[in-house]
Write a protein that holds these residues in place. Structure first.
Motif, PDB file in Angstrom:
ATOM      1  N   ARG A 174       0.841  -1.199   0.000  1.00  0.00           N
ATOM      2  CA  ARG A 174       0.000   0.000   0.000  1.00  0.00           C
ATOM      3  C   ARG A 174       0.888   1.266   0.000  1.00  0.00           C
ATOM      4  O   ARG A 174       0.630   2.222  -0.711  1.00  0.00           O
ATOM      5  N   ARG A 175       1.965   1.205   0.806  1.00  0.00           N
ATOM      6  CA  ARG A 175       2.843   2.376   0.846  1.00  0.00           C
ATOM      7  C   ARG A 175       3.553   2.558  -0.501  1.00  0.00           C
ATOM      8  O   ARG A 175       3.671   3.681  -1.000  1.00  0.00           O
ATOM      9  N   ALA A 176       4.013   1.455  -1.096  1.00  0.00           N
ATOM     10  CA  ALA A 176       4.696   1.553  -2.392  1.00  0.00           C
ATOM     11  C   ALA A 176       3.736   2.139  -3.440  1.00  0.00           C
ATOM     12  O   ALA A 176       4.133   2.966  -4.269  1.00  0.00           O
ATOM     13  N   PHE A 177       2.465   1.735  -3.356  1.00  0.00           N
ATOM     14  CA  PHE A 177       1.468   2.248  -4.305  1.00  0.00           C
ATOM     15  C   PHE A 177       1.294   3.763  -4.104  1.00  0.00           C
ATOM     16  O   PHE A 177       1.253   4.538  -5.072  1.00  0.00           O
ATOM     17  N   ALA A 178       1.223   4.179  -2.815  1.00  0.00           N
ATOM     18  CA  ALA A 178       1.041   5.608  -2.521  1.00  0.00           C
ATOM     19  C   ALA A 178       2.222   6.411  -3.066  1.00  0.00           C
ATOM     20  O   ALA A 178       2.037   7.469  -3.679  1.00  0.00           O
ATOM     21  N   ILE A 179       3.438   5.896  -2.864  1.00  0.00           N
ATOM     22  CA  ILE A 179       4.634   6.618  -3.321  1.00  0.00           C
ATOM     23  C   ILE A 179       4.621   6.738  -4.850  1.00  0.00           C
ATOM     24  O   ILE A 179       4.885   7.798  -5.416  1.00  0.00           O
ATOM     25  N   ARG A 180       4.257   5.630  -5.505  1.00  0.00           N
ATOM     26  CA  ARG A 180       4.213   5.621  -6.978  1.00  0.00           C
ATOM     27  C   ARG A 180       3.174   6.658  -7.462  1.00  0.00           C
ATOM     28  O   ARG A 180       3.446   7.442  -8.360  1.00  0.00           O
ATOM     29  N   ALA A 181       2.001   6.652  -6.826  1.00  0.00           N
ATOM     30  CA  ALA A 181       0.938   7.584  -7.243  1.00  0.00           C
ATOM     31  C   ALA A 181       1.387   9.035  -7.044  1.00  0.00           C
ATOM     32  O   ALA A 181       1.178   9.891  -7.911  1.00  0.00           O
ATOM     33  N   LEU A 182       2.060   9.302  -5.903  1.00  0.00           N
ATOM     34  CA  LEU A 182       2.509  10.671  -5.629  1.00  0.00           C
ATOM     35  C   LEU A 182       3.576  11.113  -6.624  1.00  0.00           C
ATOM     36  O   LEU A 182       3.587  12.259  -7.089  1.00  0.00           O
ATOM     37  N   LYS A 183       4.478  10.190  -6.977  1.00  0.00           N
ATOM     38  CA  LYS A 183       5.523  10.535  -7.950  1.00  0.00           C
ATOM     39  C   LYS A 183       4.892  10.810  -9.316  1.00  0.00           C
ATOM     40  O   LYS A 183       5.290  11.747 -10.014  1.00  0.00           O
ATOM     41  N   LEU A 184       3.905   9.996  -9.676  1.00  0.00           N
ATOM     42  CA  LEU A 184       3.213  10.219 -10.962  1.00  0.00           C
ATOM     43  C   LEU A 184       2.500  11.566 -10.962  1.00  0.00           C
ATOM     44  O   LEU A 184       2.516  12.298 -11.954  1.00  0.00           O
ATOM     45  N   GLY A 185       1.878  11.898  -9.806  1.00  0.00           N
ATOM     46  CA  GLY A 185       1.170  13.178  -9.680  1.00  0.00           C
ATOM     47  C   GLY A 185       2.119  14.360  -9.833  1.00  0.00           C
ATOM     48  O   GLY A 185       1.718  15.440 -10.272  1.00  0.00           O
ATOM     49  N   THR A 186       3.386  14.168  -9.450  1.00  0.00           N
ATOM     50  CA  THR A 186       4.379  15.236  -9.605  1.00  0.00           C
ATOM     51  C   THR A 186       4.830  15.324 -11.066  1.00  0.00           C
ATOM     52  O   THR A 186       4.986  16.412 -11.623  1.00  0.00           O
ATOM     53  N   ALA A 187       5.021  14.138 -11.677  1.00  0.00           N
ATOM     54  CA  ALA A 187       5.532  14.107 -13.055  1.00  0.00           C
ATOM     55  C   ALA A 187       4.468  14.562 -14.058  1.00  0.00           C
ATOM     56  O   ALA A 187       4.793  15.156 -15.082  1.00  0.00           O
ATOM     57  N   ILE A 188       3.205  14.273 -13.755  1.00  0.00           N
ATOM     58  CA  ILE A 188       2.122  14.631 -14.694  1.00  0.00           C
ATOM     59  C   ILE A 188       1.238  15.679 -14.008  1.00  0.00           C
ATOM     60  O   ILE A 188       0.354  15.340 -13.207  1.00  0.00           O
ATOM     61  N   PRO A 189       1.479  16.970 -14.281  1.00  0.00           N
ATOM     62  CA  PRO A 189       0.780  18.034 -13.542  1.00  0.00           C
ATOM     63  C   PRO A 189      -0.746  17.887 -13.543  1.00  0.00           C
ATOM     64  O   PRO A 189      -1.385  18.130 -12.519  1.00  0.00           O
ATOM     65  N   ALA A 190      -1.334  17.443 -14.671  1.00  0.00           N
ATOM     66  CA  ALA A 190      -2.800  17.329 -14.708  1.00  0.00           C
ATOM     67  C   ALA A 190      -3.276  16.294 -13.690  1.00  0.00           C
ATOM     68  O   ALA A 190      -4.300  16.469 -13.021  1.00  0.00           O
ATOM     69  N   LEU A 191      -2.477  15.214 -13.541  1.00  0.00           N
ATOM     70  CA  LEU A 191      -2.831  14.180 -12.572  1.00  0.00           C
ATOM     71  C   LEU A 191      -2.672  14.718 -11.143  1.00  0.00           C
ATOM     72  O   LEU A 191      -3.523  14.499 -10.274  1.00  0.00           O
ATOM     73  N   GLY A 192      -1.574  15.463 -10.917  1.00  0.00           N
ATOM     74  CA  GLY A 192      -1.344  16.070  -9.597  1.00  0.00           C
ATOM     75  C   GLY A 192      -2.490  16.986  -9.210  1.00  0.00           C
ATOM     76  O   GLY A 192      -2.974  16.948  -8.082  1.00  0.00           O
ATOM     77  N   ARG A 193      -2.940  17.794 -10.178  1.00  0.00           N
ATOM     78  CA  ARG A 193      -4.054  18.721  -9.879  1.00  0.00           C
ATOM     79  C   ARG A 193      -5.331  17.933  -9.579  1.00  0.00           C
ATOM     80  O   ARG A 193      -6.082  18.280  -8.675  1.00  0.00           O
ATOM     81  N   ALA A 194      -5.544  16.816 -10.328  1.00  0.00           N
ATOM     82  CA  ALA A 194      -6.753  16.009 -10.094  1.00  0.00           C
ATOM     83  C   ALA A 194      -6.705  15.398  -8.690  1.00  0.00           C
ATOM     84  O   ALA A 194      -7.724  15.336  -7.982  1.00  0.00           O
ATOM     85  N   MET A 195      -5.501  14.959  -8.263  1.00  0.00           N
ATOM     86  CA  MET A 195      -5.377  14.361  -6.917  1.00  0.00           C
ATOM     87  C   MET A 195      -5.709  15.408  -5.853  1.00  0.00           C
ATOM     88  O   MET A 195      -6.420  15.137  -4.884  1.00  0.00           O
TER      89      MET A 195
END
Ligand SMILES: Cc1cc2nc3c(=O)[nH]c(=O)nc-3n(C[C@H](O)[C@H](O)[C@H](O)COP(=O)(O)OP(=O)(O)OC[C@H]3O[C@@H](n4cnc5c(N)ncnc54)[C@H](O)[C@@H]3O)c2cc1C
Length: 334
Positions: free
Chosen positions: A306-327
């Motif tokens: 679960r933690r690895a998934f959270a870290i991956r999602a957060l990194k993706l949200g940083t790399a893809i601004p539209a995804l970060g804004r959606a989060m």
């Protein structure tokens, strides 16, 4: 305050001798400011609040994600210590001709066909309606004979309010994922003043980066319960705020949710449309508790997957601004 603004006569009882000086809630959401705009309280708050510039997430000391805030109205979060927010509410209440009666406690109630007989530590009162906004250990809830079902998290969380110089990114909300599934947050309170909060015992000791602390205003620990009452309303008696629901500080929703309960109820009372209060606010409370718990399990988990998934999602949200804004939008909504 909203009832007084809308023209009702209001008696506010507070068992403490004076206002609280605990900072507790920090984050104010756009919806709360909207609620507080007609009374002028929003402007008073904005004159001294800090606009959070973004959210940083760290794995121990290393920053792994940077998400934006304030890119649209819904994502604008403001920081102000709760005692300051309460002080602005009280000023407005006084402006509308009402006062808080400090040192007077609610002790019991009896409903009659046209109102509520209320026993207080300063004698009896008669009112058309009674609102129990008396916190997690609500005496009004107990007087209604209502349970507060849910569960308590194991252990205590810790908190420290500090003054610190040269803190990195002083307007960013900073999350630190610690070993063993623990989490720590640093939130700006005002210039050079910060709230450190952690699922570990000693928030300041658990901070994995250096903070140049000049003064500790307050240190403490608190238990976390996740609970919601089954009914927010019995005839002319209502529950609002922590008396009706409580959850972890993850997501920073408790005070905001309570304000929304209170504003909704004030309008319903003034328009004599109180019947829908329970259905509307219970559903909203359940939604916010679900959201807060989802966030807490994401950052405060001992499950490595679960933690690895959270870290991956957060990194993706940083790399893809539209995804970060959606989060961020999903977290800030409501
Ligand atoms: C450490 C911490 C951090 C938090 N951070 C956030 C955050 O960032 N964002 C957020 O939105 N929320 C946050 N919260 C939650 C927030 O503080 C609460 O949700 C909020 O204070 C609830 O307000 P309330 O008025 O319902 O209850 P309370 O603030 O508990 O107020 C209830 C009042 O009723 C009085 N009272 C009790 N019994 C009686 C009686 N019999 N007669 C008369 N008066 C009585 C009490 O003295 C008290 O003043 C945090 C909480 C804590 C502990």
């Amino acid at each position: 305050m909203e009832l007084a603004r809308l023209g009702a006569r209001v008696t506010t009882l507070e068992s403490r001798d004076g206002p609280s000086h605990l900072s507790r809630a920090v984050g104010l959401q756009p919806r709360s400011l909207e609620i507080l705009r007609p009374s002028g309280v929003a402007d008073a708050i904005l004159a001294e609040a800090i606009a959070f510039s973004g959210v940083s997430v760290h794995l121990r000391a290393e920053e792994i994600a940077r998400l934006p805030l304030g890119f649209d109205t819904a994502s604008r979060i403001w920081g102000l210590a709760q005692d300051r927010t309460e002080s602005h509410l009280e000023t407005a209440l006084t402006h509308y001709g009402e006062i808080v009666r400090y040192g007077v406690a609610f002790q019991g109630l009896q409903q009659t066909p046209d109102g509520v007989e209320i026993e207080t530590s300063d004698g009896m009162l008669h009112a058309d309606y009674l609102i129990g906004a008396d916190g997690v250990r609500s005496s009004v809830r107990a007087a209604l004979g209502l349970d507060f079902p849910g569960h308590d998290l194991p252990g205590l969380w810790s908190i420290a309010d500090v003054e610190a110089e040269n803190w990195r990114d002083p307007t960013r909300f900073q999350i630190f994922l610690l070993d063993g599934g623990d989490v720590l947050v640093v939130a700006p309170l005002e210039e050079n003043r910060f709230r450190v909060i952690s699922s570990r015992e000693d928030a300041l000791g658990a901070l994995p980066v250096k903070m140049d602390v000049r003064r500790v205003h307050r240190k403490g620990s608190f238990p976390i319960s996740i609970r919601q009452v089954q009914t927010y309303q019995r005839d002319r008696v209502f529950l609002a705020g922590d008396a009706a629901h409580c959850h972890s500080p993850v997501g920073g929703r408790g005070m905001n949710l309570g304000m929304a309960d209170a504003a909704d109820l004030a309008h319903r009372i003034m328009t004599k449309a109180t019947d829908g209060y329970h259905a509307a606010r219970h559903a909203e409370g359940a939604r916010v508790i679900r959201l807060s718990e989802r966030g807490r399990r994401m950052v405060n988990t001992t499950n490595p997957l679960r933690r690895a998934f959270a870290i991956r999602a957060l990194k993706l949200g940083t790399a893809i601004p539209a995804l970060g804004r959606a989060m961020i939008r999903q977290l800030a909504s409501g």
